[in-house]
Design an enzyme around this catalytic site. Sequence first.
Site, short mmCIF file in Angstrom:
data_model
loop_
_atom_site.label_atom_id
_atom_site.label_comp_id
_atom_site.label_asym_id
_atom_site.label_seq_id
_atom_site.Cartn_x
_atom_site.Cartn_y
_atom_site.Cartn_z
N GLU A 11 31.16 74.29 57.02
CA GLU A 11 30.64 74.84 58.28
C GLU A 11 31.72 75.05 59.34
OE1 GLU A 11 27.46 72.25 59.53
OE2 GLU A 11 26.14 72.91 57.91
N GLU A 70 23.45 72.88 51.23
CA GLU A 70 22.69 71.98 52.10
C GLU A 70 21.37 72.64 52.50
OE1 GLU A 70 24.56 70.39 55.65
OE2 GLU A 70 26.46 70.14 54.59
#
Length: 467
Positions: free
Chosen positions: A191, A368
């Site tokens: 991320e 995720e």
Amino acid sequence: MRSAWTIPDLVTASSGAAPRHGCGQTMRQERESAALLFPDQFLWGTATASHQVEGNNTNNDWWEWEQKGRILDGSRSGLACDHYRLYREDFDLLAALHQNAHRLSLEWSRIEPTPGFFDPDAIAHYRDVLEYLRRLGIEPVVTLHHFTNPRWLSAKGGWETAEVVDAFGRYVARAVDAFGDLVRYWVTINEPVVYATKGYFEAVWPPGKRSLRRLTRVLHNMILGHARAARMIREHSPRTDVQIGVAHHLRVFDPYRPILPFDHFVARTGEALFNRAVLLSMLDGHFQFPFGRGAIPEGQDTLDFIGLNYYSRDMATFDLRHPRSYFGSFFAHPDRPKTAAGWEIYPEGIYRVLKFLARFNKPILITENGVADERDELRPAFLITHLQQIHRAMQEGVKVQGYLHWSALDNFEWSEGRRLRFGLIHVDYDTLKRTVKPSGELYARICAMGGIGTAMLQQYAGSASFA
Ligand code: IFM
């Protein structure tokens, strides 16, 4: 909570050789009658990150940040889940829950505690971690950078400085030399946009800065760092089947007042900056960001797969009170169900982002997806409805290789501390006892069956207020 599988119980129960998926006739019959079947080779597992579960990561910038009292609930990572010590028992548990893949991150600050010194004990530890997963038949997915930096790196300016690219490349080369035979799936960076925004724009994560210019510089360096890591993996991995990806957090951005063109504009801007800018630079080598427009040729074609982290949707409005964010305001839909983190539960969003990613023609691994839910009330239906939407996308041709739920264990949720619980397995932070939640058991049945049964759909999808 129904089952209390303590660690000692489990060690006895699984005795090294854990039951694998598809075990037993009942499961085979269930698979045959499953309403939504996933491919045989599908990766079913969970994800964690070193600092959130290992404990005692005293040598990184997050540890320092916590000591300054910057965590909202006043907690600190401390011993976290003590997973650095208890990883074997935890992996036995995941294997007993029929998972066949697990995403974890290497802690750079342990492997390279001082510049250029690679700690043999830390390397031996992670080798054992990876070998143990392989022995259990669990495919490791290894992240090289998941938000934390060694203190020596942050003291030198971290990701703001151009030198970080060489430093990251050196660490990656060493990690691939040490673990390359055991790892097929590498995730370079977790991320990047979240990391840069929280630390350099919102000032809620280390190093706590507020500057769009710095944010852009950090993203630029992260793209270069990713590209360098990809090159190192290709050069150093002994495997011919190696797969390189980034774990990219994608959100859906919708206009809050669809009749207003300005709201559409804000939604499109949010999407361009959050979802597209960094990802595109790793595909076509072009970066489009305020203060950062231009070519990054090193980035081009550096992804074998796209790692998708999906959680939620943001509504977007034009708002004169927010000049710093170009008059854009982003928030969870006020009338929709929300998680304990205040994020909207929006299962269709995962279908929408998968369809968006499909245009890049790369395999997608869901690295995720999960929900902050202390009492495990939302998670069962969250799981089923999101998997349903993933299945829908796959039926329409989107190539999804696997699903890694966030998270295996309750863990330290960064600036939110311990308040938010994302685990399929409950962790008692005083005793460290692990207890499988009902959602963990449900997911075990899904993993074993390789799909979702009709009864599960009826029970959870039909009644969920957010389906
Ligand atoms: O806990 C985090 C993880 O480290 C990165 N993705 C989002 C998760 C939930 O906030």
